[in-house]
Design an enzyme around this catalytic site. Structure first.
Site, PDB file in Angstrom:
ATOM      1  N   GLN A   1       6.074  -3.719  -4.720  1.00  0.00           N
ATOM      2  CA  GLN A   1       4.160  -3.302  -3.670  1.00  0.00           C
ATOM      3  C   GLN A   1       4.557  -1.170  -4.143  1.00  0.00           C
ATOM      4  O   GLN A   1       2.728  -1.784  -4.767  1.00  0.00           O
ATOM      5  CB  GLN A   1       4.883  -3.024  -2.546  1.00  0.00           C
ATOM      6  CG  GLN A   1       5.291  -3.839  -1.733  1.00  0.00           C
ATOM      7  CD  GLN A   1       5.053  -5.093  -1.664  1.00  0.00           C
ATOM      8  OE1 GLN A   1       3.652  -5.179  -1.851  1.00  0.00           O
ATOM      9  NE2 GLN A   1       5.955  -6.381  -2.289  1.00  0.00           N
TER      10      GLN A   1
ATOM     11  N   ARG B   1       2.550 -10.711   3.254  1.00  0.00           N
ATOM     12  CA  ARG B   1       3.001 -10.106   3.634  1.00  0.00           C
ATOM     13  C   ARG B   1       2.729  -8.720   4.555  1.00  0.00           C
ATOM     14  O   ARG B   1       2.758  -8.039   5.186  1.00  0.00           O
ATOM     15  CB  ARG B   1       3.280  -9.041   2.013  1.00  0.00           C
ATOM     16  CG  ARG B   1       3.559  -9.549   0.473  1.00  0.00           C
ATOM     17  CD  ARG B   1       2.936  -8.987  -0.856  1.00  0.00           C
ATOM     18  NE  ARG B   1       4.245  -9.271  -1.528  1.00  0.00           N
ATOM     19  CZ  ARG B   1       3.463  -9.692  -2.426  1.00  0.00           C
ATOM     20  NH1 ARG B   1       2.259  -9.047  -3.248  1.00  0.00           N
ATOM     21  NH2 ARG B   1       4.470  -9.753  -3.735  1.00  0.00           N
TER      22      ARG B   1
ATOM     23  N   HIS C   1      12.203  -7.332   2.647  1.00  0.00           N
ATOM     24  CA  HIS C   1      11.226  -9.393   2.878  1.00  0.00           C
ATOM     25  C   HIS C   1       9.904  -9.253   1.470  1.00  0.00           C
ATOM     26  O   HIS C   1       9.209  -8.048   1.589  1.00  0.00           O
ATOM     27  CB  HIS C   1      10.845  -9.678   3.914  1.00  0.00           C
ATOM     28  CG  HIS C   1      11.915 -10.370   4.605  1.00  0.00           C
ATOM     29  ND1 HIS C   1      11.822 -10.482   6.248  1.00  0.00           N
ATOM     30  CD2 HIS C   1      13.015 -10.852   4.383  1.00  0.00           C
ATOM     31  CE1 HIS C   1      12.499 -11.074   6.575  1.00  0.00           C
ATOM     32  NE2 HIS C   1      13.574 -11.575   5.145  1.00  0.00           N
ATOM     33  N   GLU C   2       9.298  -9.877   0.987  1.00  0.00           N
ATOM     34  CA  GLU C   2       8.256 -10.270   0.883  1.00  0.00           C
ATOM     35  C   GLU C   2       7.796  -9.241  -0.592  1.00  0.00           C
ATOM     36  O   GLU C   2       6.708  -9.508  -0.780  1.00  0.00           O
ATOM     37  CB  GLU C   2       7.168 -10.786   1.355  1.00  0.00           C
ATOM     38  CG  GLU C   2       7.045 -11.436   2.574  1.00  0.00           C
ATOM     39  CD  GLU C   2       7.262 -12.693   2.040  1.00  0.00           C
ATOM     40  OE1 GLU C   2       7.044 -13.382   1.152  1.00  0.00           O
ATOM     41  OE2 GLU C   2       8.032 -13.906   2.743  1.00  0.00           O
ATOM     42  N   GLY C   3       8.828  -9.117  -1.326  1.00  0.00           N
ATOM     43  CA  GLY C   3       8.728  -7.825  -2.324  1.00  0.00           C
ATOM     44  C   GLY C   3       8.944  -6.763  -1.885  1.00  0.00           C
ATOM     45  O   GLY C   3       8.489  -6.152  -1.034  1.00  0.00           O
TER      46      GLY C   3
END
Length: 591
Positions: free
Chosen positions: A441, A295, A434-436
Site C-alpha cells: 500500500q 481494501r 489482507h488485500e496487499g
C-alpha cells in the site's frame, strides 16, 4: 462492544451529512428515517446473531469432516438472519432486488457486523464484493445468471488471486485457462489463502479466479479473470452438478477462525470450467474493482475491531476496582475503578483516537465513493484513489494498536480467553496483510497515487484540508489544533517533491522508505478528519445538543490525537525526506 447509536448518528449525520445523499437520484428512497431504521436493524441483528457466537467460533474453528468443511451452526444461523433482513443486497440497486443503499451506509453497516463478529461477516462481505465486480464488468448474460442468487444471499462469492509460490506477486501466478470449443475455459492450478473458499452454508460459491490464457503477454498484462462456480450454473441461473473445484486443505490462521480459509485445486481430478469476465488479458482491471472495495472493507473491519477492543476496555475499566488515588495512604478505604487512574484514561483516550479516527477515515472514503459513482464528481474519484492505500493500511496498523492498548487496560486478564480483547487483537493482526500488505500500500500511495499524477490529487486533498483549517481557526477553542495541523500538513508536500526528484533517477531508492510516508501522511489525514469532527462536535455543544458527553469525547480525542500523536510523526517524515539508503543498500547477509 458495538458503537452506541448516538455515535453512529454523529458520524453519519452531524459530521458527514449523509441525509443529503438522498438528493442523488439513486438514493432518493434513503431519507433520514430510512437510514436510521437501517442502522437500528443492523445494530439489533449484529447484537442478537453475530456477537453471541464470536468467542465460540474462535475456539471452534472449521474442520474437514468426511471431505466437507464443518462449521459451527451459529455461523449459518447468523447469515440466514442476515439474508432474511436483505443485507446481502444492501448495495445492490432496487431493480435487482437489493436495498440500493449509499456506500456510506454500506460501510457503516458492514462495520457494525465486523465489530460484532468479523469472521462471520467475512462471508457476506466477500459475496457483496464479488457481486459488485460482476455487476461492474460482467456481461449482461453473466449478470442475469449470477447476480439474483448472490443479491439474495443464496450463493456466496470469493476472490481467488494468490497462489502458494506467488503470494502478492501476481505476475508469477501459474493458474492456466485453456480455451474450450464452446467459448468457456478449463481452469487448472491451485489457489491459496481463499477466504470462504469451501463450505456448505450456501447453495453455491462463485469463485472469481485470476488465470493466464496460453500465448498471452508475460507478467500481469497476461492475466485474465474468470467466474468458476463451485457448482455449474445453467442458462437459467440454476446450480447443478459439482464443478472441478476441490478443497485441498484448510489454513489455520492467527484469528478470524470462524471464516474458513482454504487451499483450492482447480481441474485436478475433473475439469474446472470457467467463463471469462471482461476481455482476455484484462483481468487485473476487473479484479481491482473487487480489490479496491475489499481494501476499504479491510480498513473498516480493522477500525471496528479496534473499536470493539476499546469499548470492551472502557467497560472493564469502569467496573474493575484496583488501587487508590495517588496520595491516599489509608488501605482501609475502598479501591477505585481503574478508570480513575490517569494512565488508564490515557490508554483509553489513545485507543479511542486510533479506532474512531480510523473509522472516520473509512466513512469519509465511503462518502467519496458515493459522490464519485453516483454524483459524477471527478474530484471525489481522484480522492478515493489517493486515499485508498491509507484507508486500508492506517486502520490496520493503528486499530491493532487500539487492541493492544485494550489488552493493557485489562492487565493480566487481558491476555486470557476470559475477555474478548485477546481475540480481537488476533483478529485485527491479519488486516495489515489482507488485500496487499501495508508495504505494498505504501508503494502504491507514493509511486502511483502521489507521483503518478504529478501531485494533482494531493492538491485537491490539500484544498479540503485548508477549508477545515480555516473553519477551525475561526473558533478560539479549536485554533491551536488548526495551527498544529497546519505545520505538519505543510511538511508533506516538500517531502513528496523530494521523493519525486529521487524517483526520476533511482525509483528503487525513492520507494524503499515509502512506508514512512504512508505512516506520516496517514496520521496527518486522520488528524485533519479529527479536526473536522471537532468542528461538528463544537457546533453541537454550542447549540445546546443534549449529547454533551459524547460530543465532549470527540473534542477530547481530537485534542489528544493532534496534540499528542501527530507530533510523533515529525521524525518519521524527516527520515523519509532524508532519502536514507540504509534499507535499500543493506546487505541481507548482516541481518
Amino acid at each position: 462492544m458495538l458503537p452506541p447509536r448516538d455515535d453512529l448518528h454523529f458520524w453519519l449525520y452531524d459530521w458527514l451529512k449523509a441525509d443529503t445523499l438522498a438528493a442523488m437520484p439513486a438514493f432518493a428512497h434513503v431519507d433520514r428515517d430510512t437510514g436510521v431504521a437501517m442502522l437500528d436493524a443492523a445494530l439489533d441483528l449484529a447484537a442478537s446473531h453475530f456477537l453471541p457466537h464470536a468467542a465460540a467460533s474462535d475456539q471452534n474453528p472449521p474442520q474437514i469432516v468426511d471431505g466437507e468443511v464443518a462449521l459451527m451452526p451459529a455461523i449459518s444461523h447468523a447469515l440466514a438472519a442476515y439474508r432474511e433482513a436483505g443485507f446481502f443486497g444492501m448495495e445492490a440497486p432496487a431493480e435487482e432486488g437489493g436495498l440500493g443503499l449509499p456506500y456510506t451506509f454500506v460501510a457503516a453497516l458492514g462495520g457494525l457486523f465486523s465489530c460484532a463478529n468479523v469472521a462471520t461477516n467475512g462471508y457476506a462481505f466477500l459475496t457483496q464484493a464479488a457481486a459488485n465486480l460482476i455487476r461492474e464488468v460482467g456481461s449482461d448474460e453473466q449478470k442475469r445468471r449470477f447476480l439474483p442468487a448472490m443479491t439474495e444471499g443464496r450463493w456466496f462469492g470469493t476472490m481467488c488471486l494468490s497462489e502458494p509460490q506467488a503470494g502478492s506477486s501476481l505476475a508469477d501466478i501459474r493458474c492456466v485457462a485453456e480455451p474450450l470449443p464452446d467459448g468457456r475455459y478449463a481452469i487448472r492450478g491451485n489457489k491459496m489463502w481463499i477466504s470462504s473458499g469451501d463450505h456448505e452454508i450456501a447453495e453455491n460459491i462463485v469463485h472469481l479466479v485470476l488465470a493466464k490464457i496460453p500465448g498471452g503477454p508475460a507478467g500481469t498484462k497476461g492475466i485474465s479473470l474468470f467466474i468458476v462456480p463451485r457448482r455449474h450454473v445453467d442458462a437459467d441461473g440454476h446450480a447443478g452438478a459439482r464443478n472441478g473445484v476441490r478443497l485441498i486443505g484448510l489454513n489455520h490462521k492467527l484469528g478470524t477462525h470462524g471464516q474458513v480459509n482454504c487451499l483450492l485445486g482447480f481441474g485436478e481430478e475433473e475439469p474446472a470450467i470457467g467463463e471469462l469476465v471482461g476481455a482476455p488479458h484484462d483481468g487485473l482491471r476487473g479484479m481491482f474493482v473487487m480489490m479496491n472495495e475489499a481494501r476499504i472493507g479491510v480498513g473498516i473491519g480493522a477500525a471496528m475491531t479496534g473499536y470493539g477492543g476499546y469499548r470492551a476496555a472502557l467497560d472493564y475499566a469502569k467496573e474493575r476496582r484496583q488501587g487508590r488515588k495517588p496520595g491516599e495512604r489509608d488501605a482501609s478505604t475502598p479501591m477505585v475503578p481503574i478508570i480513575e487512574h490517569a494512565d488508564v484514561r490515557r490508554m483509553l483516550l489513545k485507543a479511542k483516537s486510533f479506532a474512531e479516527g480510523g473509522l472516520a477515515l473509512c466513512l469519509y472514503a465511503g462518502r467519496l465513493v458515493d459522490e464519485a459513482k453516483h454524483g459524477g464528481d471527478a474530484e471525489a474519484q481522484a480522492l478515493v484513489d489517493l486515499l485508498t492505500p491509507i484507508v486500508k493500511a492506517w486502520p490496520s496498523d493503528y486499530g491493532q494498536e487500539a487492541n493492544s492498548l485494550a489488552i493493557q487496560v485489562h492487565g493480566g486478564a487481558g491476555y486470557t480467553r476470559d475477555f474478548p480483547v485477546e481475540r480481537l487483537w488476533r483478529e485485527n493482526r491479519i488486516n495489515a496483510i489482507h488485500e496487499g500488505t501495508n508495504g505494498i500500500q505504501a508503494m502504491d500511495l507514493l509511486g502511483r497515487k502521489l507521483l503518478g499524477d504529478g501531485g494533482k490529487a494531493f492538491g485537491l486533498l490539500s484544498k479540503r484540508v485548508e477549508a477545515t483549517l480555516a473553519a477551525a481557526r475561526a473558533d478560539a477553542a479549536l485554533a491551536p489544533l488548526a495551527d498544529a495541523l497546519t505545520t505538519r500538513w505543510a511538511a508533506l508536500g516538500p517531502a513528496v517533491l523530494k521523493a519525486g526528484k529521487t524517483a526520476a533517477t533511482d525509483l528503487e531508492l525513492a520507494l524503499a522508505n515509502a512506508y514512512l510516508l504512508l505512516d506520516a501522511m496517514g496520521h496527518a489525514v486522520v488528524a485533519w478528519l479529527w479536526l473536522d469532527q471537532a468542528i461538528a462536535a463544537k457546533r453541537g455543544l454550542d447549540g445546546g445538543d443534549v449529547r454533551r458527553a459524547m460530543l465532549e469525547g470527540k473534542l477530547a480525542a481530537a485534542r489528544y490525537f493532534i496534540g499528542w500523536e501527530l507530533p510523533t510523526k515529525d521524525a518519521v517524515l524527516a527520515t523519509f525526506a532524508s532519502v536514507d539508503p540504509l534499507c535499500r543498500d543493506l546487505d541481507p547477509a548482516v541481518l
